[in-house]
Write an enzyme that holds these catalytic residues in place. Sequence first.
Site, PDB file in Angstrom:
ATOM      1  N   GLU A  25       0.903  -1.158   0.000  1.00 44.56           N
ATOM      2  CA  GLU A  25       0.000   0.000   0.000  1.00 44.56           C
ATOM      3  C   GLU A  25       0.936   1.200   0.000  1.00 44.56           C
ATOM      4  O   GLU A  25       1.281   1.726   1.037  1.00 44.56           O
ATOM      5  CB  GLU A  25      -0.901  -0.047   1.230  1.00 44.56           C
ATOM      6  N   GLU A  69       4.440   8.461  -4.238  1.00 49.01           N
ATOM      7  CA  GLU A  69       5.265   7.992  -3.122  1.00 49.01           C
ATOM      8  C   GLU A  69       6.287   6.953  -3.565  1.00 49.01           C
ATOM      9  O   GLU A  69       6.864   6.238  -2.738  1.00 49.01           O
ATOM     10  CB  GLU A  69       4.370   7.436  -1.997  1.00 49.01           C
TER      11      GLU A  69
HETATM   12  N1  SAH Z   1       0.797  -1.120   4.981  1.00 46.85           N
HETATM   13  C1  SAH Z   1       0.264  -0.188   5.981  1.00 46.85           C
HETATM   14  C2  SAH Z   1       0.901   1.170   5.919  1.00 46.85           C
HETATM   15  C3  SAH Z   1       0.872   1.864   4.580  1.00 46.85           C
HETATM   16  S1  SAH Z   1       1.656   3.445   4.586  1.00 46.85           S
HETATM   17  C4  SAH Z   1      -1.235  -0.122   5.832  1.00 46.85           C
HETATM   18  O1  SAH Z   1      -1.720  -0.447   4.762  1.00 46.85           O
HETATM   19  O2  SAH Z   1      -1.933   0.274   6.767  1.00 46.85           O
HETATM   20  C5  SAH Z   1       3.094   3.143   3.649  1.00 46.85           C
HETATM   21  C6  SAH Z   1       4.298   2.799   4.478  1.00 46.85           C
HETATM   22  O3  SAH Z   1       5.291   2.339   3.601  1.00 46.85           O
HETATM   23  C7  SAH Z   1       4.931   3.948   5.223  1.00 46.85           C
HETATM   24  O4  SAH Z   1       5.076   3.568   6.577  1.00 46.85           O
HETATM   25  C8  SAH Z   1       6.305   4.157   4.566  1.00 46.85           C
HETATM   26  O5  SAH Z   1       7.303   4.516   5.510  1.00 46.85           O
HETATM   27  C9  SAH Z   1       6.585   2.791   3.987  1.00 46.85           C
HETATM   28  N2  SAH Z   1       7.390   2.672   2.738  1.00 46.85           N
HETATM   29  C10 SAH Z   1       7.158   3.325   1.575  1.00 46.85           C
HETATM   30  N3  SAH Z   1       7.997   2.887   0.610  1.00 46.85           N
HETATM   31  C11 SAH Z   1       8.779   1.928   1.173  1.00 46.85           C
HETATM   32  C12 SAH Z   1       9.819   1.100   0.679  1.00 46.85           C
HETATM   33  N4  SAH Z   1      10.180   1.142  -0.597  1.00 46.85           N
HETATM   34  N5  SAH Z   1      10.414   0.246   1.541  1.00 46.85           N
HETATM   35  C13 SAH Z   1      10.026   0.170   2.838  1.00 46.85           C
HETATM   36  N6  SAH Z   1       9.034   0.933   3.355  1.00 46.85           N
HETATM   37  C14 SAH Z   1       8.408   1.798   2.534  1.00 46.85           C
END
Ligand code: SAH
Length: 685
Positions: A144, A153
């Site tokens: 996500e 993002e």
């Molecule tokens: N999976 C959770 C949170 C989604 S928010 C849910 O669905 O509730 C997205 C998260 O991904 C954030 O905490 C951000 O720090 C992390 N993130 C984004 N890109 C990333 C990457 N390439 N590797 C590791 N973490 C990542």
Amino acid sequence: MKTFCGRANPTTGAMEWLEEAEDYDYHQEIARSRYADMLHDKDRNVKYYQGIRAAVSRVKERGEKAIVLDIGTGTGLLSMMAASAGADFCYAIEVFRPMANAAVKIVEKNGFSGKIKVINKHSTEVTVGPDGDMECRANILVTELFDTELIGEGALPTYEHAHKYLVQEGCEAVPHRATVYVQLVESKRMWAWNKLFPVHVEAEDGEKLIVPPSEMENCPGVPSVCDIQLNQMPSSDFTALSGVVTMFSVDFSKPVQSASTYYRVQLELVKSGKAQIVLSWWDIDMDPSGMINCTMAPYWVNPTSALQWRDHWMQCVYFLPSEEPVVQGEKVHLTASRDEYSVWYTLQRASEEENKAAVDVESPVCRCHAHLLWNRARFGELNDQHRTCHYIKALRRVLNTDSVCLCISDGSLLPVLAHYLGAKQVQYFILFFRFLHFILFFEANHLEDKIKIIEARPELLKPSHFKGEKISVLVGEPFFSTSLLPWHNLYFWYARTAVTSHLTSNVTVLPQSASLHMMIVEFQDLWRIRSPCGVCEGFDVQTMDDMIKDSLNFRESKEAEPHPLWEYPCKSLSNPQEVLTFDFRTTVPQHCLSTEGSVNLLRKGKSHGAVLWMEYHLAADISISTGLMQISNEKGNCDWNPHCKQAVYFFSSVIESETLSDTGAVTYGINFDTKTGEIAMDFKL
Ligand code: SAH
């Protein structure tokens, strides 16, 4: 560890050194994060869970072990869903350390420590192999990583890397696919966020027109996405010129390419008008069949289905480089160009298309500087002719043929108005902070020798800046691009104080005063972003709630936060109340300005917080509100100034009154520290 950060105080203008604890940044990150909002997004959570269950079943039916890679695990939610759905093992990757720590705690508390390994790394750093972070490649990819623009993002490069190094060929992906939709519209309201319209000024010697320079007219603007709650845009504010069309889609179960590319669709126009804006949103299919669909479509697309409110995903407004007249029945081509992180749109007439014109994949770059200095709301504010009329009316009253005028505001049209409304012989001295490129604008209006731009901080002004003359009229909107909270524009008062020695003894200051107003409200939805979630789809996420609460309380006094409330419906529970006044005719006092009092709750409902805003009094009978415009009906629904953000102070506990008799009152204490320019507040329900 402590670090010192230098900054100009937004209210007082003073350079100051703030001692910041090392963890200040991440507390800010957590406190203002969208995690709570995501956990409250029921529609999203339910559909992810369905999609994950379906993916685990498909893998199991093939007789394989289900190995999940969850990139960006946050609270660990999606990994816990996968483990509950029967996955054999989950690798939960999270780059943001405080979140990775929280995920470890949450996973443990929910009893999944044996099935979920939290890895505090960026996914591109993750290794696979016997000694690696992951023992083997995964066969289910869960993520996500989307923002309102889908790819902002960094979802594309992350997927590209994951397919190359972290997952098996033919893996299952949840979501399986994302699709981006577009609709071409004409909208004066939204176009006003991107172009400066000519301004009409009724002067003594006839009507004058202030025109934008051609550089501004032809400027493609900036590539940063304009994301808004499109569901708050009434259908009367735009005209659809095309139907809703699929622009492009991405299959996440196959290798993904992040390199720049473009997509092109043909649109048959359903209405004649000016093609100005592309409205866009996306949906995600959680499974290959498309039966589990989570959509950001605005209200007019599926009028019968219920809308899920969310703030972490909204809709996008893209501005075409210039407006194009189009006619009903005409066919045009719309091109979406993208790089790794952003998307932009151009329109081609069908005839040009036949010439196979090369597609310009260069991202837009603002050439006129206005798009760098005015944000979208500020463009809207400057284009608000009704607001301009108030300033014209007030200026006309105070200017005369002898006026020596000084304007203090960022990128303001006031000096031009002042010039047209005064006598020709009078020279105007204009002070602009942080806005050096406005000269283009003056040149377009042949004012370069009529309006003098002084580039200096107010405390450094010398009599020579004014050729020895004293200023008889000091004006400001006031507006400063550094202002985040409504009272930051009180910088005008500090600048006014700093230039006191250059003012005549009977100087006119416009606005003559400002006032801070406050009202208690119940939000329809915005409360979710700061409200604890407790249990999410059966998983205990209280650790996250506690972490957000800690970060919100990190500063001794809780802070108000800025929100554009036209996008976030609320109803007033109290009358609006004036709580502090600031008299610009005198200098900033040495002592603090404080007030205490109570407001009665007049309507039943949930007291989620207080909204605060500024009003500027241009003359005794002419005021500009940057907050409440009106309470529009008996239910207490509020109309807010659409160009400004208001300050929202969320109460730490919500009190609900069920009947009118038990509504009660809210007591408050508000203190404006004139030394620091900070406003501290406290409320008791
Ligand atoms: N999976 C959770 C949170 C989604 S928010 C849910 O669905 O509730 C997205 C998260 O991904 C954030 O905490 C951000 O720090 C992390 N993130 C984004 N890109 C990333 C990457 N390439 N590797 C590791 N973490 C990542």
